[in-house]
Design a protein around this motif. Structure first.
Motif, PDB file in Angstrom:
ATOM      1  N   HIS A  12       0.841  -1.202   0.000  1.00  0.00           N
ATOM      2  CA  HIS A  12       0.000   0.000   0.000  1.00  0.00           C
ATOM      3  C   HIS A  12       0.872   1.248   0.000  1.00  0.00           C
ATOM      4  O   HIS A  12       0.570   2.230  -0.710  1.00  0.00           O
ATOM      5  N   LEU A  13       1.931   1.245   0.782  1.00  0.00           N
ATOM      6  CA  LEU A  13       2.863   2.377   0.805  1.00  0.00           C
ATOM      7  C   LEU A  13       3.398   2.653  -0.596  1.00  0.00           C
ATOM      8  O   LEU A  13       3.444   3.818  -1.040  1.00  0.00           O
ATOM      9  N   LYS A  14       3.779   1.612  -1.303  1.00  0.00           N
ATOM     10  CA  LYS A  14       4.342   1.805  -2.646  1.00  0.00           C
ATOM     11  C   LYS A  14       3.289   2.261  -3.648  1.00  0.00           C
ATOM     12  O   LYS A  14       3.579   3.056  -4.549  1.00  0.00           O
ATOM     13  N   ASP A  15       2.049   1.781  -3.484  1.00  0.00           N
ATOM     14  CA  ASP A  15       0.968   2.261  -4.349  1.00  0.00           C
ATOM     15  C   ASP A  15       0.762   3.759  -4.180  1.00  0.00           C
ATOM     16  O   ASP A  15       0.543   4.491  -5.159  1.00  0.00           O
ATOM     17  N   LEU A  16       0.815   4.230  -2.931  1.00  0.00           N
ATOM     18  CA  LEU A  16       0.581   5.643  -2.663  1.00  0.00           C
ATOM     19  C   LEU A  16       1.786   6.508  -3.024  1.00  0.00           C
ATOM     20  O   LEU A  16       1.619   7.639  -3.490  1.00  0.00           O
ATOM     21  N   ALA A  17       2.990   5.970  -2.799  1.00  0.00           N
ATOM     22  CA  ALA A  17       4.201   6.774  -3.019  1.00  0.00           C
ATOM     23  C   ALA A  17       4.537   6.925  -4.488  1.00  0.00           C
ATOM     24  O   ALA A  17       5.157   7.915  -4.894  1.00  0.00           O
ATOM     25  N   ARG A  18       4.124   5.947  -5.291  1.00  0.00           N
ATOM     26  CA  ARG A  18       4.433   6.012  -6.727  1.00  0.00           C
ATOM     27  C   ARG A  18       3.161   5.720  -7.523  1.00  0.00           C
ATOM     28  O   ARG A  18       3.048   4.677  -8.169  1.00  0.00           O
ATOM     29  N   PRO A  19       2.186   6.614  -7.456  1.00  0.00           N
ATOM     30  CA  PRO A  19       0.915   6.366  -8.157  1.00  0.00           C
ATOM     31  C   PRO A  19       1.112   6.347  -9.666  1.00  0.00           C
ATOM     32  O   PRO A  19       2.038   6.955 -10.202  1.00  0.00           O
ATOM     33  N   ALA A  20       0.237   5.612 -10.322  1.00  0.00           N
ATOM     34  CA  ALA A  20       0.279   5.574 -11.787  1.00  0.00           C
ATOM     35  C   ALA A  20      -0.005   6.957 -12.344  1.00  0.00           C
ATOM     36  O   ALA A  20      -0.650   7.798 -11.709  1.00  0.00           O
ATOM     37  N   ARG A  21       0.478   7.214 -13.550  1.00  0.00           N
ATOM     38  CA  ARG A  21       0.256   8.503 -14.189  1.00  0.00           C
ATOM     39  C   ARG A  21      -1.244   8.738 -14.342  1.00  0.00           C
ATOM     40  O   ARG A  21      -1.972   7.869 -14.820  1.00  0.00           O
ATOM     41  N   PRO A  22      -1.730   9.925 -13.921  1.00  0.00           N
ATOM     42  CA  PRO A  22      -3.170  10.191 -14.027  1.00  0.00           C
ATOM     43  C   PRO A  22      -3.662  10.081 -15.464  1.00  0.00           C
ATOM     44  O   PRO A  22      -2.976  10.490 -16.403  1.00  0.00           O
ATOM     45  N   ARG A  23      -4.825   9.500 -15.614  1.00  0.00           N
ATOM     46  CA  ARG A  23      -5.437   9.370 -16.928  1.00  0.00           C
ATOM     47  C   ARG A  23      -6.631  10.308 -17.033  1.00  0.00           C
ATOM     48  O   ARG A  23      -7.176  10.756 -16.035  1.00  0.00           O
ATOM     49  N   ARG A  24      -7.038  10.577 -18.264  1.00  0.00           N
ATOM     50  CA  ARG A  24      -8.191  11.433 -18.465  1.00  0.00           C
ATOM     51  C   ARG A  24      -9.404  10.761 -17.833  1.00  0.00           C
ATOM     52  O   ARG A  24      -9.688   9.586 -18.077  1.00  0.00           O
ATOM     53  N   ALA A  30      -9.502  -4.127   3.378  1.00  0.00           N
ATOM     54  CA  ALA A  30      -9.342  -4.563   1.993  1.00  0.00           C
ATOM     55  C   ALA A  30      -9.737  -3.456   1.024  1.00  0.00           C
ATOM     56  O   ALA A  30      -9.109  -3.274  -0.029  1.00  0.00           O
ATOM     57  N   LEU A  31     -10.781  -2.691   1.379  1.00  0.00           N
ATOM     58  CA  LEU A  31     -11.203  -1.579   0.528  1.00  0.00           C
ATOM     59  C   LEU A  31     -10.120  -0.506   0.464  1.00  0.00           C
ATOM     60  O   LEU A  31      -9.884   0.090  -0.589  1.00  0.00           O
ATOM     61  N   ARG A  32      -9.463  -0.252   1.580  1.00  0.00           N
ATOM     62  CA  ARG A  32      -8.377   0.739   1.600  1.00  0.00           C
ATOM     63  C   ARG A  32      -7.238   0.307   0.682  1.00  0.00           C
ATOM     64  O   ARG A  32      -6.665   1.131  -0.039  1.00  0.00           O
ATOM     65  N   LEU A  33      -6.912  -0.967   0.688  1.00  0.00           N
ATOM     66  CA  LEU A  33      -5.860  -1.476  -0.179  1.00  0.00           C
ATOM     67  C   LEU A  33      -6.242  -1.289  -1.644  1.00  0.00           C
ATOM     68  O   LEU A  33      -5.426  -0.863  -2.471  1.00  0.00           O
ATOM     69  N   THR A  34      -7.497  -1.584  -1.986  1.00  0.00           N
ATOM     70  CA  THR A  34      -7.968  -1.416  -3.355  1.00  0.00           C
ATOM     71  C   THR A  34      -7.953   0.046  -3.767  1.00  0.00           C
ATOM     72  O   THR A  34      -7.582   0.383  -4.899  1.00  0.00           O
ATOM     73  N   ALA A  35      -8.343   0.941  -2.870  1.00  0.00           N
ATOM     74  CA  ALA A  35      -8.351   2.370  -3.185  1.00  0.00           C
ATOM     75  C   ALA A  35      -6.951   2.881  -3.482  1.00  0.00           C
ATOM     76  O   ALA A  35      -6.768   3.746  -4.355  1.00  0.00           O
TER      77      ALA A  35
END
Length: 307
Positions: free
Chosen positions: A85-97, A187-192
């Protein structure tokens, strides 16, 4: 809340749960204004500069290396799920339209599989916990009080997390509701964290936070946990108490959908109760197929409770 704000809140929540003496540091002599480790103490433990860590926590850095994030995770004593989760938040995917998500559906072959699992309660869920399909026993176990055809309509689909917090029947179904709520929210927090651009997921979280004080309180603690198997204790209004094992199996495609199935330990009262529920479901289905529009519940299965 944006991804970087989520990152800061998550890191602060994990610093707050550790004391200096927990991680081998001498307790500080002065009284602390906030609980837990200070930024400089965590930076020392992780072997990074205070400036680097502070920028990360304040959302001013989105290019932290794998090594730095791993070091911070070790210093905070994060679980594997929390580290991911830390890595998901620290390096988010490039925003899409932003796009309007298209309704998801369970594939025909998957629906056939569900109905072939006649004596096994089973449902197909998307990543938000919307029910895309279920077999009759899955419906009878989890939501016998709602329309069995509701998953076929994208605007009427039941959502297991929403029902858990906002539906009184579902709350009564789980013997250990508080534990079930904590697990579902974690689990919802992880998915978010993995899908920050999912508009429907953000709307679900907002709705729950506005309408359930319990959800809002739990959400503020930033729990993170992936739960793919285990046991759940039910008190079903038709057949009484059951303890069922569950398995949540992700499909091999990129849809994010998963199959959730329940089973009982052979030879236990829970297995007997599940067989009774199957018998009641089969009777109802037979009556419906015969055009009677309803079914008589088999003798001994009636209950004064509501499903």
């Amino acid at each position: 809340m944006g991804t970087q704000s989520e990152l800061g809140a998550f890191l602060r929540s994990r610093r707050a749960r550790l004391r200096p003496e927990d991680v081998g540091l001498p307790p500080h002599g002065t009284r602390r204004r906030v609980p837990g480790l200070r930024r400089e103490e965590l930076a020392l433990l992780a072997g990074v500069s205070v400036t680097h860590y502070t920028r990360l926590e304040q959302g001013q850095s989105t290019n932290a290396s794998e090594a730095v994030l791993d070091a911070i995770a070790r210093a905070l004593r994060l679980s594997d799920d929390e580290c991911a989760h830390l890595k998901d938040l620290a390096r988010p995917a490039r925003p899409r339209r932003p796009q309007v998500p298209r309704p998801e559906h369970a594939r025909p072959g998957l629906r056939n599989l569900l109905h072939a699992m006649g004596e096994v309660p089973a449902v197909v869920l998307d990543r938000r916990n919307d029910v895309l399909a279920w077999n009759p026993l899955g419906h009878a176990l989890l939501a016998g009080h709602i329309d069995p055809d509701s998953p076929d309509s994208p605007t009427q689909r039941p959502n297991l997390t929403r029902m858990l917090f906002l539906d009184a029947h579902t709350r009564e179904l789980y013997t250990e509701w508080e534990e079930e709520a904590r697990t579902a929210l974690a689990a919802l927090r992880l998915t978010a964290g993995r899908h920050p651009d999912d508009r429907h997921l953000a709307e679900l979280i907002g709705q729950l936070a506005m309408n359930s004080p319990e959800f809002a309180a739990l959400w503020s603690r930033h729990p993170v946990r992936n739960c793919t198997s285990g046991a759940k204790r039910f008190h079903h209004p038709l057949v009484g108490p059951m303890e069922l094992e569950f398995e949540s199996m992700h499909l091999s495609d990129a849809s994010g959908q998963r199959l959730l199935a329940y089973s009982a330990e052979p030879g236990t009262p829970s297995e007997a109760a599940l067989r009774l529920l199957f018998a009641a479901t089969a009777t109802a289905d037979a009556a419906k197929a015969g055009g009677r529009g309803g079914a008589d519940v088999p003798s001994g299965l009636r209950s004064s409770g509501t499903a």
